[in-house]
Motif scaffolding. Structure first.
Motif, PDB file in Angstrom:
ATOM      1  N   PRO A   1      25.106  41.593  42.906  1.00 29.75           N
ATOM      2  CA  PRO A   1      24.880  42.929  42.937  1.00 29.75           C
ATOM      3  C   PRO A   1      23.400  43.146  43.417  1.00 29.75           C
ATOM      4  N   LEU A   2      22.555  42.379  43.501  1.00 28.48           N
ATOM      5  CA  LEU A   2      21.325  42.324  43.882  1.00 28.48           C
ATOM      6  C   LEU A   2      21.236  42.059  45.544  1.00 28.48           C
ATOM      7  N   LEU A   3      22.372  41.623  46.267  1.00 29.76           N
ATOM      8  CA  LEU A   3      22.525  41.382  47.682  1.00 29.76           C
ATOM      9  C   LEU A   3      22.891  42.787  48.113  1.00 29.76           C
ATOM     10  N   LEU A   4      23.626  43.640  47.199  1.00 28.84           N
ATOM     11  CA  LEU A   4      23.878  45.082  47.963  1.00 28.84           C
ATOM     12  C   LEU A   4      22.499  45.580  48.654  1.00 28.84           C
ATOM     13  N   GLY A   5      22.576  46.059  49.538  1.00 27.68           N
ATOM     14  CA  GLY A   5      21.447  46.580  50.454  1.00 27.68           C
ATOM     15  C   GLY A   5      20.497  45.707  51.241  1.00 27.68           C
ATOM     16  N   ALA A   6      20.966  44.494  51.119  1.00 27.02           N
ATOM     17  CA  ALA A   6      20.176  43.260  51.610  1.00 27.02           C
ATOM     18  C   ALA A   6      20.413  43.368  53.266  1.00 27.02           C
ATOM     19  N   THR A   7      19.742  42.887  54.109  1.00 25.81           N
ATOM     20  CA  THR A   7      20.041  42.736  55.520  1.00 25.81           C
ATOM     21  C   THR A   7      20.405  41.461  55.920  1.00 25.81           C
ATOM     22  N   LEU A   8      21.423  41.438  56.695  1.00 28.73           N
ATOM     23  CA  LEU A   8      21.768  40.133  57.180  1.00 28.73           C
ATOM     24  C   LEU A   8      21.759  40.354  58.914  1.00 28.73           C
ATOM     25  N   ARG A   9      20.894  39.457  59.305  1.00 28.45           N
ATOM     26  CA  ARG A   9      20.767  39.670  60.714  1.00 28.45           C
ATOM     27  C   ARG A   9      21.023  38.409  61.460  1.00 28.45           C
TER      28      ARG A   9
ATOM     29  N   ARG B   1      15.190  46.100  47.800  1.00 31.78           N
ATOM     30  CA  ARG B   1      14.993  46.361  46.109  1.00 31.78           C
ATOM     31  C   ARG B   1      16.329  46.618  45.674  1.00 31.78           C
ATOM     32  N   ALA B   2      16.406  46.265  44.450  1.00 30.24           N
ATOM     33  CA  ALA B   2      17.730  46.405  43.764  1.00 30.24           C
ATOM     34  C   ALA B   2      18.296  47.792  43.745  1.00 30.24           C
ATOM     35  N   CYS B   3      19.479  47.962  44.096  1.00 31.01           N
ATOM     36  CA  CYS B   3      19.968  49.201  44.422  1.00 31.01           C
ATOM     37  C   CYS B   3      20.427  49.820  42.876  1.00 31.01           C
ATOM     38  N   ARG B   4      20.014  51.014  42.567  1.00 32.91           N
ATOM     39  CA  ARG B   4      20.251  51.505  41.408  1.00 32.91           C
ATOM     40  C   ARG B   4      21.849  51.747  40.958  1.00 32.91           C
ATOM     41  N   ASP B   5      22.593  52.325  41.888  1.00 34.85           N
ATOM     42  CA  ASP B   5      23.774  52.762  41.485  1.00 34.85           C
ATOM     43  C   ASP B   5      24.802  51.715  42.208  1.00 34.85           C
ATOM     44  N   VAL B   6      25.277  50.725  41.269  1.00 30.69           N
ATOM     45  CA  VAL B   6      26.265  49.718  41.776  1.00 30.69           C
ATOM     46  C   VAL B   6      27.389  49.776  40.971  1.00 30.69           C
ATOM     47  N   ARG B   7      28.490  49.824  41.969  1.00 25.75           N
ATOM     48  CA  ARG B   7      29.903  49.981  41.212  1.00 25.75           C
ATOM     49  C   ARG B   7      30.306  48.490  40.989  1.00 25.75           C
ATOM     50  N   THR B   8      31.485  48.402  40.054  1.00 23.72           N
ATOM     51  CA  THR B   8      32.214  47.144  40.203  1.00 23.72           C
ATOM     52  C   THR B   8      33.833  47.477  40.028  1.00 23.72           C
ATOM     53  N   GLY B   9      34.467  46.378  40.317  1.00 27.22           N
ATOM     54  CA  GLY B   9      35.925  46.479  40.359  1.00 27.22           C
ATOM     55  C   GLY B   9      36.582  45.127  40.627  1.00 27.22           C
ATOM     56  N   PRO B  10      37.903  45.331  40.604  1.00 24.77           N
ATOM     57  CA  PRO B  10      38.509  43.755  40.843  1.00 24.77           C
ATOM     58  C   PRO B  10      38.382  43.235  42.171  1.00 24.77           C
ATOM     59  N   ARG B  11      38.382  41.958  42.342  1.00 24.88           N
ATOM     60  CA  ARG B  11      38.517  41.536  43.881  1.00 24.88           C
ATOM     61  C   ARG B  11      39.558  41.664  44.606  1.00 24.88           C
ATOM     62  N   VAL B  12      39.486  41.739  45.897  1.00 24.62           N
ATOM     63  CA  VAL B  12      40.525  42.021  46.831  1.00 24.62           C
ATOM     64  C   VAL B  12      41.002  40.833  47.146  1.00 24.62           C
ATOM     65  N   GLY B  13      42.558  41.027  47.102  1.00 27.03           N
ATOM     66  CA  GLY B  13      43.453  40.089  47.807  1.00 27.03           C
ATOM     67  C   GLY B  13      43.801  38.862  47.043  1.00 27.03           C
ATOM     68  N   LEU B  14      43.296  38.789  45.576  1.00 24.77           N
ATOM     69  CA  LEU B  14      43.274  37.598  45.076  1.00 24.77           C
ATOM     70  C   LEU B  14      44.696  37.562  44.068  1.00 24.77           C
ATOM     71  N   ARG B  15      45.383  36.336  44.018  1.00 25.36           N
ATOM     72  CA  ARG B  15      46.581  36.331  43.215  1.00 25.36           C
ATOM     73  C   ARG B  15      46.222  35.695  41.930  1.00 25.36           C
ATOM     74  N   ASP B  16      45.295  35.158  41.779  1.00 21.52           N
ATOM     75  CA  ASP B  16      44.772  34.296  40.416  1.00 21.52           C
ATOM     76  C   ASP B  16      43.455  35.188  40.263  1.00 21.52           C
ATOM     77  N   ALA B  17      43.094  35.133  38.824  1.00 20.75           N
ATOM     78  CA  ALA B  17      42.102  35.805  38.197  1.00 20.75           C
ATOM     79  C   ALA B  17      41.638  37.145  38.801  1.00 20.75           C
ATOM     80  N   ALA B  18      42.748  37.865  39.188  1.00 23.25           N
ATOM     81  CA  ALA B  18      42.508  39.306  39.627  1.00 23.25           C
ATOM     82  C   ALA B  18      41.860  40.228  38.689  1.00 23.25           C
ATOM     83  N   ASP B  19      41.955  39.880  37.423  1.00 24.65           N
ATOM     84  CA  ASP B  19      41.450  40.773  36.611  1.00 24.65           C
ATOM     85  C   ASP B  19      39.921  40.747  36.174  1.00 24.65           C
ATOM     86  N   ARG B  20      39.063  39.802  36.910  1.00 27.81           N
ATOM     87  CA  ARG B  20      37.710  39.773  36.830  1.00 27.81           C
ATOM     88  C   ARG B  20      37.045  40.658  37.387  1.00 27.81           C
ATOM     89  N   PRO B  21      36.325  41.775  36.947  1.00 30.11           N
ATOM     90  CA  PRO B  21      35.643  42.664  37.648  1.00 30.11           C
ATOM     91  C   PRO B  21      34.520  42.177  38.682  1.00 30.11           C
TER      92      PRO B  21
END
Length: 199
Positions: free
Chosen positions: A20-28, A155-175
């Motif tokens: 979650p801390l990488l949200l908002g980070a800049t990749l260049r 800086r850490a983003c305040r409002d971070v959402r979570t959900g299941p990972r995309v396109g996985l067959r296994d462990a699809a339940d982990r948010p």
DNA sequence: GCTCCGATTATCT
DNA sequence: GATAATCGGAGCG
């Protein structure tokens, strides 16, 4: 303390904290830069969804190395996707970079992504993100404290959402997908590949 | 906006 | 030999 030391310290934390801390980070990469809006955590050998689940192989060896390097893999016969290795060395955990908003070098990004209809599609999805930034196999193992391909946390983003990972067959339940709300660049959620022609 | 489907090949079983 | 941390295009609403 140099910024590179800050980055390493940040990335050596457990993957579920780092993601979650990488949200908002800049990749260049050179003149193209993006702001990360969606990522997923992969927790090493403990995680049936991870490429590291069955132990080290030639492909995933970078994941078993130190934090702060890029793990780039090839999939579906045509796409490259990028992860930031994190956690302690040997933990083989990584954060998949799923989507971003282009914030610099948009003309170069557009020319690398001719199929994109709108700017929000330039880096909407892990393979599109790599294409827009010009990331490919030559960047597997790259140290992100080294020019021209760098990661700058925000800086850490305040409002971070979570959900299941995309396109996985296994462990699809982990948010373990993390994203920013109301971002047009966040990719569409798709559950694991449908079973074709079979209930 | 959605769903379906083919493309194309490194990697691992 | 089967699968895959996906994408783009076609068709539908």
């Amino acid at each position: 303390m140099p910024p590179s030391a800050d980055l390493r310290t940040l990335l050596e934390r457990p993957v579920l904290e780092v993601a979650p801390l990488l949200l908002g980070a800049t990749l260049r990469n050179g003149k193209v830069a993006c702001r990360l809006t969606e990522v997923e955590a992969y927790d090493g050998p403990n995680d049936p969804g991870s490429h590291a689940y069955r132990g080290p192989t030639p492909r995933n060896s970078v994941m078993f190395g130190p934090a702060g390097h890029l793990y780039v893999y090839f999939t579906y016969g045509m796409h490259w996707c990028a992860n930031v290795v994190c956690g302690l060395q040997g933990s083989a955990s990584a954060v998949l970079l799923r989507a971003a908003e282009i914030v610099d070098g948009i003309d170069a990004a557009r020319s690398r992504r001719p199929a994109a209809r709108a700017d929000r599609d330039l880096a909407r999805g892990p393979a599109r993100l790599c294409q827009a930034l010009g990331i490919g196999r030559e960047h597997n193992g790259h140290d992100l404290t080294t020019d021209p391909l760098t990661l700058e946390p925000s800086r850490a983003c305040r409002d971070v959402r979570t959900g299941p990972r995309v396109g996985l067959r296994d462990a699809a339940d982990r948010p373990w997908r993390f994203y920013l709300p109301d971002e047009p660049s966040v990719s569409a959620y798709r559950p694991a590949a449908r079973l074709r022609g079979r209930p």
